[in-house]
Motif scaffolding. Structure first.
Motif, PDB file in Angstrom:
ATOM      1  N   ILE A   4      43.463  30.656  24.015  1.00 23.57           N
ATOM      2  CA  ILE A   4      42.581  31.012  22.915  1.00 23.57           C
ATOM      3  C   ILE A   4      42.477  32.537  22.872  1.00 23.57           C
ATOM      4  O   ILE A   4      42.246  33.180  23.897  1.00 23.57           O
ATOM      5  CB  ILE A   4      41.189  30.389  23.087  1.00 23.57           C
ATOM      6  CG1 ILE A   4      41.284  28.858  23.047  1.00 23.57           C
ATOM      7  CG2 ILE A   4      40.236  30.869  22.002  1.00 23.57           C
ATOM      8  CD1 ILE A   4      39.978  28.148  23.345  1.00 23.57           C
ATOM      9  N   VAL A   5      42.672  33.087  21.693  1.00 25.18           N
ATOM     10  CA  VAL A   5      42.620  34.535  21.522  1.00 25.18           C
ATOM     11  C   VAL A   5      41.164  34.962  21.313  1.00 25.18           C
ATOM     12  O   VAL A   5      40.449  34.379  20.495  1.00 25.18           O
ATOM     13  CB  VAL A   5      43.473  34.973  20.318  1.00 25.18           C
ATOM     14  CG1 VAL A   5      43.383  36.475  20.116  1.00 25.18           C
ATOM     15  CG2 VAL A   5      44.925  34.552  20.519  1.00 25.18           C
ATOM     16  N   GLY A  25      39.498  25.245  32.399  1.00 24.17           N
ATOM     17  CA  GLY A  25      40.950  25.214  32.383  1.00 24.17           C
ATOM     18  C   GLY A  25      41.553  25.871  31.153  1.00 24.17           C
ATOM     19  O   GLY A  25      42.690  25.571  30.770  1.00 24.17           O
ATOM     20  N   ILE A  26      40.795  26.753  30.526  1.00 21.53           N
ATOM     21  CA  ILE A  26      41.243  27.420  29.301  1.00 21.53           C
ATOM     22  C   ILE A  26      41.520  28.887  29.592  1.00 21.53           C
ATOM     23  O   ILE A  26      40.706  29.568  30.221  1.00 21.53           O
ATOM     24  CB  ILE A  26      40.173  27.336  28.199  1.00 21.53           C
ATOM     25  CG1 ILE A  26      39.872  25.879  27.842  1.00 21.53           C
ATOM     26  CG2 ILE A  26      40.587  28.110  26.953  1.00 21.53           C
ATOM     27  CD1 ILE A  26      40.941  25.197  27.066  1.00 21.53           C
ATOM     28  N   LYS A  27      42.641  29.376  29.097  1.00 18.97           N
ATOM     29  CA  LYS A  27      42.975  30.784  29.255  1.00 18.97           C
ATOM     30  C   LYS A  27      42.537  31.556  28.016  1.00 18.97           C
ATOM     31  O   LYS A  27      42.928  31.228  26.888  1.00 18.97           O
ATOM     32  CB  LYS A  27      44.476  30.963  29.467  1.00 18.97           C
ATOM     33  CG  LYS A  27      44.881  32.415  29.733  1.00 18.97           C
ATOM     34  CD  LYS A  27      46.377  32.534  29.961  1.00 18.97           C
ATOM     35  CE  LYS A  27      46.757  33.984  30.262  1.00 18.97           C
ATOM     36  NZ  LYS A  27      48.229  34.139  30.424  1.00 18.97           N
ATOM     37  N   ILE A  28      41.705  32.564  28.221  1.00 17.61           N
ATOM     38  CA  ILE A  28      41.282  33.450  27.139  1.00 17.61           C
ATOM     39  C   ILE A  28      42.137  34.710  27.197  1.00 17.61           C
ATOM     40  O   ILE A  28      42.234  35.357  28.242  1.00 17.61           O
ATOM     41  CB  ILE A  28      39.791  33.820  27.270  1.00 17.61           C
ATOM     42  CG1 ILE A  28      38.916  32.572  27.175  1.00 17.61           C
ATOM     43  CG2 ILE A  28      39.392  34.838  26.199  1.00 17.61           C
ATOM     44  CD1 ILE A  28      38.908  31.910  25.820  1.00 17.61           C
ATOM     45  N   VAL A  29      42.741  35.041  26.076  1.00 15.79           N
ATOM     46  CA  VAL A  29      43.674  36.165  26.018  1.00 15.79           C
ATOM     47  C   VAL A  29      43.129  37.213  25.047  1.00 15.79           C
ATOM     48  O   VAL A  29      42.633  36.876  23.960  1.00 15.79           O
ATOM     49  CB  VAL A  29      45.067  35.690  25.549  1.00 15.79           C
ATOM     50  CG1 VAL A  29      46.044  36.850  25.514  1.00 15.79           C
ATOM     51  CG2 VAL A  29      45.582  34.579  26.466  1.00 15.79           C
ATOM     52  N   ALA A  30      43.231  38.468  25.430  1.00 17.25           N
ATOM     53  CA  ALA A  30      42.770  39.552  24.555  1.00 17.25           C
ATOM     54  C   ALA A  30      43.629  39.619  23.296  1.00 17.25           C
ATOM     55  O   ALA A  30      44.839  39.402  23.343  1.00 17.25           O
ATOM     56  CB  ALA A  30      42.838  40.880  25.296  1.00 17.25           C
ATOM     57  N   ALA A  57      42.226  37.184  13.734  1.00 20.09           N
ATOM     58  CA  ALA A  57      42.960  37.022  14.996  1.00 20.09           C
ATOM     59  C   ALA A  57      43.836  35.780  14.977  1.00 20.09           C
ATOM     60  O   ALA A  57      44.976  35.796  15.470  1.00 20.09           O
ATOM     61  CB  ALA A  57      41.981  36.958  16.164  1.00 20.09           C
ATOM     62  N   ALA A  58      43.338  34.687  14.407  1.00 21.18           N
ATOM     63  CA  ALA A  58      44.122  33.451  14.353  1.00 21.18           C
ATOM     64  C   ALA A  58      45.334  33.609  13.433  1.00 21.18           C
ATOM     65  O   ALA A  58      46.424  33.104  13.727  1.00 21.18           O
ATOM     66  CB  ALA A  58      43.239  32.300  13.871  1.00 21.18           C
TER      67      ALA A  58
END
Length: 204
Positions: A4-5, A25-30, A57-58
Motif C-alpha cells: 500500500i502506497v 502483514g502489510i507493507k507500507i511503501v513511501a 498516489a493510486a
C-alpha cells in the motif's frame, strides 16, 4: 498481498504507518518509491484533501493508496490552523516555523485548548467509488513553549494533559495509543478487515 502506497512525503508519518501495518502483514511503501510527488491540496476539508492525495498516489503508482490529512485545531484561533497546519508558516516554512507562528499567535490567549485531527482515506485504486474513510481526534492544549525531541510537526508544543508532557516527549508506543493518527488507524484497520481488504490468518 499488494503493498500500500502512503501518499505522503513525511518520514515521521511513514514510520507510524509502517509500525501499525506490519502487525497485519502489510507493507507500507513511501510514495517517492513510485515517483509520486505532492499534489496541490485544493480541498476545504480534511476529507477532501485526503481523497485528493490518495487518488493521486493510486493513479500514478497503480497500487492501493492511503492518505492522511491531519492538522491541529486551536479553539482560541477559531479552529486554525486546521487544514493549513503544514503550511501555516508560509511558503517554504518548516515544522519549527509553523509552531513558532502558532505560539506567537497564542501569546495573549488564556484558552489554550486544542486538538489534533486526522482523517485517513484508503483507495483500492484511483477510481475507487467507495474509499474507506476513518477519522479521530486527540484532545490537549498548546504549551507555552516547545518541549521534547521526538515526534514531528506540532508535537513539541502539543501538551498531553493525561500524561503531563508534550507529544514530543511520549514514547512511540504510547503516542500511537493516544494519538489522533493511531486511533484513526485502528478504525481504518477494523473497517478494512470487515470489508476483506486485509489478509486473514496469522501474521508474523
Amino acid at each position: 498481498m499488494k503493498p500500500i502506497v502512503l501518499a505522503s512525503g513525511n518520514k515521521g508519518k511513514l514510520v507510524e504507518f509502517q509500525q501499525m501495518f506490519e502487525t497485519q502483514g502489510i507493507k507500507i511503501v513511501a510514495q517517492s518509491e513510485y515517483g509520486v510527488g505532492d499534489v496541490p491540496e485544493t480541498g476545504t476539508t480534511f476529507v477532501e484533501n485526503a481523497i485528493i492525495k490518495a487518488r493521486h498516489a493510486a493513479e500514478i503508482s497503480g497500487e492501493p493508496a492511503i492518505a492522511d490529512d491531519s492538522g491541529i485545531e486551536v479553539d482560541a484561533l477559531d479552529g486554525q490552523p486546521g487544514i493549513y497546519s503544514a503550511r501555516y508558516g508560509g511558503p517554504g516554512a518548516g515544522a519549527v516555523d509553523n509552531y513558532q507562528k502558532l505560539l506567537a499567535n497564542m501569546q495573549d490567549k488564556s484558552n489554550r485548548a486544542a486538538r489534533f485531527r486526522c482523517v485517513l482515506v484508503y483507495m483500492r485504486h484511483a477510481k475507487d467509488p467507495s474509499p474507506i474513510i476513518a477519522s479521530a481526534s486527540w484532545e490537549g492544549s498548546i504549551a507555552q513553549g516547545p518541549q521534547g525531541g521526538g515526534g514531528h510537526g506540532y508535537d513539541p508544543i502539543f501538551w498531553v494533559n493525561t500524561d503531563n508532557c508534550s507529544a514530543a516527549e511520549l514514547p512511540p508506543e504510547r503516542k500511537n495509543a493516544l494519538s489522533h493518527r493511531g486511533k484513526a488507524l485502528v478504525d481504518l484497520l477494523a473497517q478494512m478487515k470487515a470489508l476483506g481488504e486485509l489478509p486473514t490468518g496469522e501474521t508474523s
